[in-house]
Design a protein around this motif. Structure first.
Motif, PDB file in Angstrom:
ATOM      1  N   ASN A   1     106.546 176.451 -15.367  1.00  0.00           N
ATOM      2  CA  ASN A   1     107.705 175.721 -16.282  1.00  0.00           C
ATOM      3  C   ASN A   1     106.822 175.395 -17.598  1.00  0.00           C
ATOM      4  O   ASN A   1     107.568 175.560 -18.640  1.00  0.00           O
ATOM      5  N   TRP A   2     105.783 174.796 -17.417  1.00  0.00           N
ATOM      6  CA  TRP A   2     104.999 175.073 -18.641  1.00  0.00           C
ATOM      7  C   TRP A   2     104.711 176.278 -19.449  1.00  0.00           C
ATOM      8  O   TRP A   2     104.935 176.251 -20.764  1.00  0.00           O
ATOM      9  N   ALA A   3     104.482 177.236 -18.827  1.00  0.00           N
ATOM     10  CA  ALA A   3     104.510 178.410 -19.490  1.00  0.00           C
ATOM     11  C   ALA A   3     105.979 178.909 -20.243  1.00  0.00           C
ATOM     12  O   ALA A   3     105.847 179.388 -21.288  1.00  0.00           O
ATOM     13  N   GLN A   4     106.900 178.624 -19.407  1.00  0.00           N
ATOM     14  CA  GLN A   4     108.196 179.022 -19.956  1.00  0.00           C
ATOM     15  C   GLN A   4     108.402 178.322 -21.275  1.00  0.00           C
ATOM     16  O   GLN A   4     109.151 178.837 -22.261  1.00  0.00           O
ATOM     17  N   VAL A   5     107.972 177.156 -21.384  1.00  0.00           N
ATOM     18  CA  VAL A   5     108.086 176.318 -22.593  1.00  0.00           C
ATOM     19  C   VAL A   5     107.632 176.900 -23.835  1.00  0.00           C
ATOM     20  O   VAL A   5     108.102 177.164 -24.876  1.00  0.00           O
ATOM     21  N   LEU A   6     106.191 177.435 -23.670  1.00  0.00           N
ATOM     22  CA  LEU A   6     105.382 178.022 -24.645  1.00  0.00           C
ATOM     23  C   LEU A   6     105.908 179.196 -24.861  1.00  0.00           C
ATOM     24  O   LEU A   6     105.893 179.642 -26.138  1.00  0.00           O
ATOM     25  N   LEU A   7     106.037 180.169 -23.703  1.00  0.00           N
ATOM     26  CA  LEU A   7     106.800 181.544 -24.162  1.00  0.00           C
ATOM     27  C   LEU A   7     108.173 181.341 -25.025  1.00  0.00           C
ATOM     28  O   LEU A   7     108.100 182.306 -25.900  1.00  0.00           O
ATOM     29  N   ALA A   8     108.903 180.433 -24.658  1.00  0.00           N
ATOM     30  CA  ALA A   8     110.125 180.441 -25.357  1.00  0.00           C
ATOM     31  C   ALA A   8     110.106 180.185 -26.841  1.00  0.00           C
ATOM     32  O   ALA A   8     110.813 180.794 -27.631  1.00  0.00           O
ATOM     33  N   GLN A   9     109.103 179.374 -27.035  1.00  0.00           N
ATOM     34  CA  GLN A   9     108.964 179.204 -28.626  1.00  0.00           C
ATOM     35  C   GLN A   9     107.922 180.160 -29.242  1.00  0.00           C
ATOM     36  O   GLN A   9     108.078 180.504 -30.511  1.00  0.00           O
ATOM     37  N   GLY A  10     106.905 180.462 -28.263  1.00  0.00           N
ATOM     38  CA  GLY A  10     105.835 181.312 -29.137  1.00  0.00           C
ATOM     39  C   GLY A  10     106.177 182.529 -29.423  1.00  0.00           C
ATOM     40  O   GLY A  10     105.328 183.331 -30.166  1.00  0.00           O
ATOM     41  N   THR A  11     107.345 183.257 -28.887  1.00  0.00           N
ATOM     42  CA  THR A  11     107.632 184.878 -29.078  1.00  0.00           C
ATOM     43  C   THR A  11     108.773 184.874 -29.799  1.00  0.00           C
ATOM     44  O   THR A  11     108.770 185.781 -30.441  1.00  0.00           O
ATOM     45  N   SER A  12     109.715 183.858 -30.029  1.00  0.00           N
ATOM     46  CA  SER A  12     110.630 184.016 -30.983  1.00  0.00           C
ATOM     47  C   SER A  12     110.426 183.584 -32.163  1.00  0.00           C
ATOM     48  O   SER A  12     110.352 184.468 -33.496  1.00  0.00           O
TER      49      SER A  12
ATOM     50  N   LYS B   1     101.360 185.262 -27.165  1.00  0.00           N
ATOM     51  CA  LYS B   1     101.750 186.776 -27.341  1.00  0.00           C
ATOM     52  C   LYS B   1     100.974 187.603 -26.540  1.00  0.00           C
ATOM     53  O   LYS B   1     101.270 188.638 -25.862  1.00  0.00           O
ATOM     54  N   LEU B   2      99.474 187.440 -26.643  1.00  0.00           N
ATOM     55  CA  LEU B   2      98.486 188.467 -25.828  1.00  0.00           C
ATOM     56  C   LEU B   2      98.803 188.245 -24.506  1.00  0.00           C
ATOM     57  O   LEU B   2      98.534 189.125 -23.398  1.00  0.00           O
ATOM     58  N   CYS B   3      98.723 186.968 -23.985  1.00  0.00           N
ATOM     59  CA  CYS B   3      98.654 186.928 -22.306  1.00  0.00           C
ATOM     60  C   CYS B   3      99.821 187.184 -21.654  1.00  0.00           C
ATOM     61  O   CYS B   3      99.986 187.148 -20.581  1.00  0.00           O
ATOM     62  N   HIS B   4     101.006 186.506 -22.534  1.00  0.00           N
ATOM     63  CA  HIS B   4     102.319 186.632 -21.906  1.00  0.00           C
ATOM     64  C   HIS B   4     102.407 186.483 -20.357  1.00  0.00           C
ATOM     65  O   HIS B   4     102.526 185.139 -19.666  1.00  0.00           O
ATOM     66  N   ASP B   5     102.512 187.324 -19.554  1.00  0.00           N
ATOM     67  CA  ASP B   5     102.925 187.260 -18.283  1.00  0.00           C
ATOM     68  C   ASP B   5     101.745 186.673 -17.459  1.00  0.00           C
ATOM     69  O   ASP B   5     101.954 186.321 -16.255  1.00  0.00           O
ATOM     70  N   GLN B   6     100.599 186.603 -18.218  1.00  0.00           N
ATOM     71  CA  GLN B   6      99.529 185.837 -17.275  1.00  0.00           C
ATOM     72  C   GLN B   6      99.408 184.320 -17.562  1.00  0.00           C
ATOM     73  O   GLN B   6      98.310 183.770 -17.236  1.00  0.00           O
ATOM     74  N   LEU B   7     100.309 183.957 -18.645  1.00  0.00           N
ATOM     75  CA  LEU B   7      99.942 182.728 -18.943  1.00  0.00           C
ATOM     76  C   LEU B   7     100.312 181.562 -18.029  1.00  0.00           C
ATOM     77  O   LEU B   7      99.395 180.610 -17.973  1.00  0.00           O
ATOM     78  N   PRO B   8     101.197 181.664 -16.784  1.00  0.00           N
ATOM     79  CA  PRO B   8     101.177 180.744 -15.745  1.00  0.00           C
ATOM     80  C   PRO B   8      99.814 180.565 -15.103  1.00  0.00           C
ATOM     81  O   PRO B   8      99.397 179.528 -14.633  1.00  0.00           O
ATOM     82  N   LEU B   9      99.348 181.774 -14.755  1.00  0.00           N
ATOM     83  CA  LEU B   9      97.946 181.822 -14.138  1.00  0.00           C
ATOM     84  C   LEU B   9      96.796 181.322 -14.939  1.00  0.00           C
ATOM     85  O   LEU B   9      95.977 180.386 -14.446  1.00  0.00           O
ATOM     86  N   LEU B  10      96.745 181.240 -16.192  1.00  0.00           N
ATOM     87  CA  LEU B  10      95.803 180.737 -17.211  1.00  0.00           C
ATOM     88  C   LEU B  10      95.929 179.125 -17.263  1.00  0.00           C
ATOM     89  O   LEU B  10      94.970 178.644 -17.124  1.00  0.00           O
ATOM     90  N   LEU B  11      97.148 178.751 -17.167  1.00  0.00           N
ATOM     91  CA  LEU B  11      97.660 177.551 -17.323  1.00  0.00           C
ATOM     92  C   LEU B  11      96.967 176.618 -16.053  1.00  0.00           C
ATOM     93  O   LEU B  11      96.437 175.443 -16.086  1.00  0.00           O
ATOM     94  N   HIS B  12      97.177 177.130 -14.916  1.00  0.00           N
ATOM     95  CA  HIS B  12      96.786 176.777 -13.433  1.00  0.00           C
ATOM     96  C   HIS B  12      95.199 176.666 -13.203  1.00  0.00           C
ATOM     97  O   HIS B  12      94.717 175.702 -13.001  1.00  0.00           O
ATOM     98  N   THR B  13      94.525 177.715 -13.550  1.00  0.00           N
ATOM     99  CA  THR B  13      93.169 177.988 -13.685  1.00  0.00           C
ATOM    100  C   THR B  13      92.647 176.912 -14.554  1.00  0.00           C
ATOM    101  O   THR B  13      91.912 176.231 -13.974  1.00  0.00           O
ATOM    102  N   VAL B  14      93.130 177.019 -15.781  1.00  0.00           N
ATOM    103  CA  VAL B  14      92.300 175.917 -16.734  1.00  0.00           C
ATOM    104  C   VAL B  14      92.513 174.476 -16.184  1.00  0.00           C
ATOM    105  O   VAL B  14      91.837 173.389 -16.441  1.00  0.00           O
ATOM    106  N   SER B  15      93.561 174.126 -15.476  1.00  0.00           N
ATOM    107  CA  SER B  15      94.120 172.803 -14.990  1.00  0.00           C
ATOM    108  C   SER B  15      93.178 172.527 -13.836  1.00  0.00           C
ATOM    109  O   SER B  15      92.599 171.095 -13.932  1.00  0.00           O
TER     110      SER B  15
END
Length: 385
Positions: free
Chosen positions: A299-310, A201-215
């Protein structure tokens, strides 16, 4: 009253089952809200028989404090004791066991971990003498109505280690009520499970960047978390470590297989030879210094956001994280097979190119392949790359 008596037991390991990779179904949020804890003194017993206890018992558990109702606490204690009697239990390394569905209203799990607060130099087998109070504790966390604590074993192991100073403060008369330990341990579920929903919820639009960075921390990148809110920074650090591939890779620059993640007040990583990315955390969100991402991470972020926000379910979210990490490992192995074939087959070299273009995560896979080829070393593979 069975809730306060000593129960003699042995030692054991409970093995966790591995969930299916695909077809994960989230469950109702109300099923994982109920969570409990219990703290026991662990005493290796040499005088049990003289005290009229069960002969041959390896150790005993005496209740220090618990949030579990008395009618369920002794059931939890007995089932955990049974699991412990079937194998080995190591200090600081927790186990997860499924509680008997016939004795509990719905599927439930318990995590338990043995913590030794004695000074270094005392052996594990050393037993306290008459009149001495054991300095070893068994921490037990119970999730009522939901299975999935095994997904959070890494977080729970780290958390129980952090509780050691609080356990050392406990008086010999088990003064648990009103102690710092009681105030802290009440937050075990929030700090180690539901942090996932808060970060998403906190990072939302930054989530794809976070996932790529940590990978990329598994190869040549380092992430530093900055911010004044220590609790939010802790949540983000846990999220990055959960998503990191560093522990799954047998190469890279991360020492001791640890994720390249650190928490600091300032910015920058002085003296770190790897590429550094800073994540600044505030109460309203977070910002990532790198603007690079990939289709795979989107795509990874979309899966997390779809479940993590609803209807956020942290168990579903953590399983989704593990599944995407496994998919990356599968892609790396597929690329390595193609590279070996490409050393003598130009058609395999073309298939490598097509695979990297289609996977959506080509840069990371290439960097992993190059890093491994340099580590082995493999001149033929480096030539193909």
């Amino acid at each position: 009253r069975r809730d306060s008596r000593v129960i003699p037991v042995h030692i054991a390991v409970a093995m966790s089952s591995v969930d299916e990779l695909l077809q994960i179904e989230p469950t109702s949020a109300s099923r994982w809200k109920e969570n409990e804890y219990a703290v026991y003194r662990y005493s290796p017993n040499k005088t049990m028989e003289s005290e009229g206890k069960s002969p041959g018992a390896g150790f005993s558990l005496s209740l220090v404090g618990s949030s579990i109702p008395p009618d369920r606490e002794h059931l939890v204690r007995e089932q955990v004791a049974t699991k412990m009697s079937q194998g080995s239990l190591y200090h600081g390394s927790g186990q997860v066991t499924t509680l008997d569905p016939e004795l509990f209203p719905s599927p439930s799990q318990a995590y338990y971990c043995l913590i030794d607060t004695r000074q270094s130099g005392l052996t594990r087998e050393e037993s306290p003498g008459d009149g001495d109070v054991s300095k070893q504790f068994l921490l037990c966390f119970v999730s009522i109505g939901r299975q999935g604590l095994d997904l959070f074993r890494t977080e729970l192991d780290s958390y129980t280690a952090e509780l050691k100073p609080f356990l050392q403060e406990l008086p010999s008369d088990n003064g648990f009520s009103g102690s710092r330990l009681e105030a802290e341990i009440k937050q075990w579920f929030s700090k180690n499970v539901t942090y996932l929903t808060r970060v998403i919820k906190l990072c939302h639009d930054q989530l794809p960047l976070l996932l790529h960075t940590v990978s990329l921390t598994a190869v040549n990148s380092h992430v530093e978390v900055t911010g004044e809110n220590s609790e939010t920074a802790r949540d983000l650090r846990q999220f990055l470590e959960a998503c990191s591939l560093a522990n799954l890779m047998q190469f890279g620059n991360s020492e001791s297989g640890e994720a390249g993640v650190s928490v600091a007040k300032g910015t920058g990583c002085q003296g770190d030879p790897r590429s550094s990315v800073t994540v600044n955390v505030t109460e309203n969100g977070c910002t990532v210094s790198s603007r690079e991402s990939s289709q795979f991470c989107s795509n990874w972020a979309q899966v997390l956001l779809a479940q993590g926000t609803s209807s956020p379910d942290p168990f579903f979210l953590r399983q989704a994280v593990e599944n995407y990490k496994l998919k990356i490992i599968q892609d790396i192995n597929a690329l390595k097979r193609l590279l070996r074939q490409a050393e003598t087959d130009y058609h395999a070299l073309y298939r490598c190119y097509v695979f990297l273009c289609a996977c959506g995560n080509g840069k990371l896979l290439l960097q992993c392949a190059v890093q491994e080829a340099k580590t082995l070393p493999s001149p033929e593979t480096l030539s193909v790359l």
